[in-house]
Design a protein around this motif. Structure first.
Motif, PDB file in Angstrom:
ATOM      1  N   GLN A 218       6.651   9.611   4.129  1.00 59.10           N
ATOM      2  CA  GLN A 218       6.863  10.772   3.231  1.00 59.10           C
ATOM      3  C   GLN A 218       6.192  11.910   4.120  1.00 59.10           C
ATOM      4  N   ARG A 219       4.812  11.638   4.713  1.00 60.04           N
ATOM      5  CA  ARG A 219       4.235  12.658   5.146  1.00 60.04           C
ATOM      6  C   ARG A 219       3.348  11.853   6.249  1.00 60.04           C
TER       7      ARG A 219
ATOM      8  N   ALA B  81       0.863  -1.217   0.002  1.00 62.54           N
ATOM      9  CA  ALA B  81      -0.018   0.104   0.001  1.00 62.54           C
ATOM     10  C   ALA B  81       0.902   1.383   0.065  1.00 62.54           C
ATOM     11  N   ASP B  82       0.388   2.448  -0.486  1.00 61.91           N
ATOM     12  CA  ASP B  82       0.862   3.651  -0.681  1.00 61.91           C
ATOM     13  C   ASP B  82       0.483   4.586   0.616  1.00 61.91           C
TER      14      ASP B  82
ATOM     15  N   PHE C 145       2.229  12.814  -3.316  1.00 67.25           N
ATOM     16  CA  PHE C 145       3.498  12.111  -2.918  1.00 67.25           C
ATOM     17  C   PHE C 145       3.446  10.603  -3.284  1.00 67.25           C
ATOM     18  N   THR C 146       2.193  10.227  -3.513  1.00 70.39           N
ATOM     19  CA  THR C 146       2.199   8.487  -4.044  1.00 70.39           C
ATOM     20  C   THR C 146       1.886   8.500  -5.493  1.00 70.39           C
ATOM     21  N   GLY C 147       1.387   9.624  -6.167  1.00 68.08           N
ATOM     22  CA  GLY C 147       0.952   9.407  -7.529  1.00 68.08           C
ATOM     23  C   GLY C 147      -0.428   8.935  -7.627  1.00 68.08           C
ATOM     24  N   LYS C 148      -1.006   9.174  -8.763  1.00 68.17           N
ATOM     25  CA  LYS C 148      -2.379   8.869  -9.052  1.00 68.17           C
ATOM     26  C   LYS C 148      -2.858   7.394  -8.694  1.00 68.17           C
TER      27      LYS C 148
ATOM     28  N   PRO D 109       5.683   5.412   2.819  1.00 66.09           N
ATOM     29  CA  PRO D 109       4.390   5.527   2.692  1.00 66.09           C
ATOM     30  C   PRO D 109       3.819   6.725   3.174  1.00 66.09           C
ATOM     31  N   VAL D 110       2.597   7.190   2.938  1.00 64.76           N
ATOM     32  CA  VAL D 110       2.075   8.410   3.539  1.00 64.76           C
ATOM     33  C   VAL D 110       0.909   7.636   4.457  1.00 64.76           C
TER      34      VAL D 110
END
Length: 479
Positions: free
Chosen positions: A415-416, A291-292, A449-452, A334-335
């Motif tokens: 990342q966040r 998972a992102d 940060f993760t993309g679509k 991940p976020v």
């Protein structure tokens, strides 16, 4: 789209997640193994312990016994909860062997948690056992007791301390819960003695960044430095007091149901309990792709007590612990989106040192800089707060330091970390987290940060829904 209700303060926050999102819920994503009859299983374990004689053989008219048991934080209060079943059966075995009831003491192994009250004991131990031992032989462990044994350092350099009452007993007994834990794999076993009946200096050997910020802390694995420290400290305690602990551990399920019981040495109960605990704790997700984004719901009140979701020190630790449980199912960067009201209620009646600790921490560039400072060391031994811990049912001041160690992990690994619904945005920022006004705003920020089309993992009731599992991708369950 899927409508999901996330824990949020004292209520729920409804959010929309794509159909592709993985929602983890007990009874849907995973089930527990079948339970056992706790009374029969405990009797069988006590009749054939591993590595030690039965308690009835160890007992005798001139023998003293001390029984350490886990506090209110975990383990359940229902009629067949492990403590509630095991303690009377252990006492029965000791009496059968001739030990006098007045020579048996029960010790609540609180570590640095708040001391438990008479009413709390009656709730989770049952009135019969409490009335039998209270007030003189049912006591809280006190990590500040001047009689606490200082046993020096173990082979790893960890400080080793031990309850003087456990050390003095002819038969030291520990009741443990073997359950998945983000801190070193499983509770119970050596962790029970290394954290429950020691002092703050010993706990400060492992509940600190030099252990908790290592790669092997993430993933809640039973192999790693923290687990090695628990075992090393436990063995050094036994060597120091010249006796082995007699352990009675139960593997417990989602709602503290007993799934299996084993008794004997600490090594033996770990060997026998861990395979079933792994089956119960490690959950294989239906997806092979990491998972992102991890979405987490944070209630106001959970295991450490009222205010976990509003007190930033505890809320940060909660997110760090859940990140660890989910680490094997996430991408490396991940976020995290957490919904938490974070309104600044520190609950000073239970956690009196936490607000002062938090604001001290904000003066330093990083939380680990504060934790290594003289100011943090002075706070850990602050006489007002240590006295309150010993006399007024509050958490020890070093407990807050250990919480900051866990809460500072997410900003280092993600990342966040986006916090939705915070009433005190400054508190989130001080932790290195990013406050967001709404869930939709947070998801848009995460996608930057993760993309679509990110892959989303959601654990909506991970703190309110019982014992949270450790998540793994399809085909990657640990052996």
């Amino acid at each position: 789209m899927q409508d999901v209700e996330l824990d949020y303060s004292d209520t729920k926050m409804r959010v929309e997640l794509p159909d592709s999102a993985t929602i983890v819920r007990f009874g849907q994503t995973y089930q527990d193994p079948p339970g056992v009859d706790p009374v029969a299983a405990t009797r069988a374990a006590l009749a054939a312990p591993g590595g030690l004689p039965p308690l009835s053989d160890l007992a005798g008219p001139d023998k003293t016994a001390a029984i350490a048991f886990p506090d209110r934080v975990k383990g359940g209060t229902h009629a067949l909860a492990h403590r509630k079943v095991a303690i009377p059966l252990v006492v029965e075995e000791l009496l059968k062997g001739g030990t006098k009831i007045e020579n048996i003491t029960l010790i609540c192994a609180i570590g640095l948690h708040r001391m438990n009250t008479f009413d709390e004991w009656r709730d989770y131990l049952g009135p019969t056992i409490v009335d039998q031992f209270w007030p003189d032989r049912l006591i809280n462990h006190d990590a500040e007791n001047p009689q606490l044994l200082d046993l020096g350092r173990d082979e790893m350099g960890n400080a080793v301390e031990c309850s003087h009452l456990m050390a003095a007993a002819d038969i030291p007994i520990v009741i443990g819960h073997c359950a998945g834990n983000p801190y070193g794999g499983f509770s119970g076993g050596h962790k029970m003695v290394a954290t429950g009946i020691t002092g703050w200096r010993s706990i400060a050997s492992h509940h600190v960044p030099k252990t908790m910020h290592r790669d092997d802390w993430l993933g809640a694995a039973p192999k790693g430095k923290m687990r090695d420290q628990f075992q090393s400290i436990g063995k050094a305690m036994e060597a120091g007091i010249g006796k082995q602990f007699f352990a009675v551990d139960a593997v417990i399920g989602q709602f503290a149901e007993v799934l299996g019981v084993h008794a004997g040495t600490l090594d033996y109960v770990e060997e026998k309990c861990w395979p079933l605990a792994k089956t119960r704790t490690n959950v294989e997700l239906p997806t092979e792709d990491p998972a992102d984004i991890l979405v987490v719901g944070v209630p106001r009140n959970f295991h450490y007590g009222p205010g976990m979701g509003s007190n930033p020190v505890l809320m940060g630790l909660s997110i760090g612990g859940q990140l660890s449980r989910c680490w094997k199912a996430l991408r490396p960067d991940p976020v995290v989106i957490a919904v938490a009201n974070l309104d600044g209620w520190f609950n000073k009646s239970w956690f009196p040192s936490y607000e002062e600790t938090f604001w001290q921490m904000t003066k330093y560039p990083r939380q680990e800089d504060y934790l290594a400072s003289d100011e943090a060391r002075k706070m850990s031994t602050n006489p007002e707060y240590t006295y309150s811990y010993s006399h007024y049912f509050t958490y020890h001041p070093f407990h807050g330091m250990s919480m900051l160690s866990g809460g500072s992990i997410p900003p280092k690994r993600c990342q966040r970390v986006l916090v939705v619904g915070s009433e005190k945005p400054l508190h989130a920022k001080a932790l290195g987290y990013t406050p967001m006004p709404t869930y939709d705003d947070a998801m848009r920020e995460a996608i930057r940060f993760t993309g679509k089309n990110p892959k989303i993992l959601c654990t909506p009731e991970c703190f309110s829904g019982g014992a949270a599992p450790h998540l793994h991708l399809k085909g990657r369950l640990p052996s």
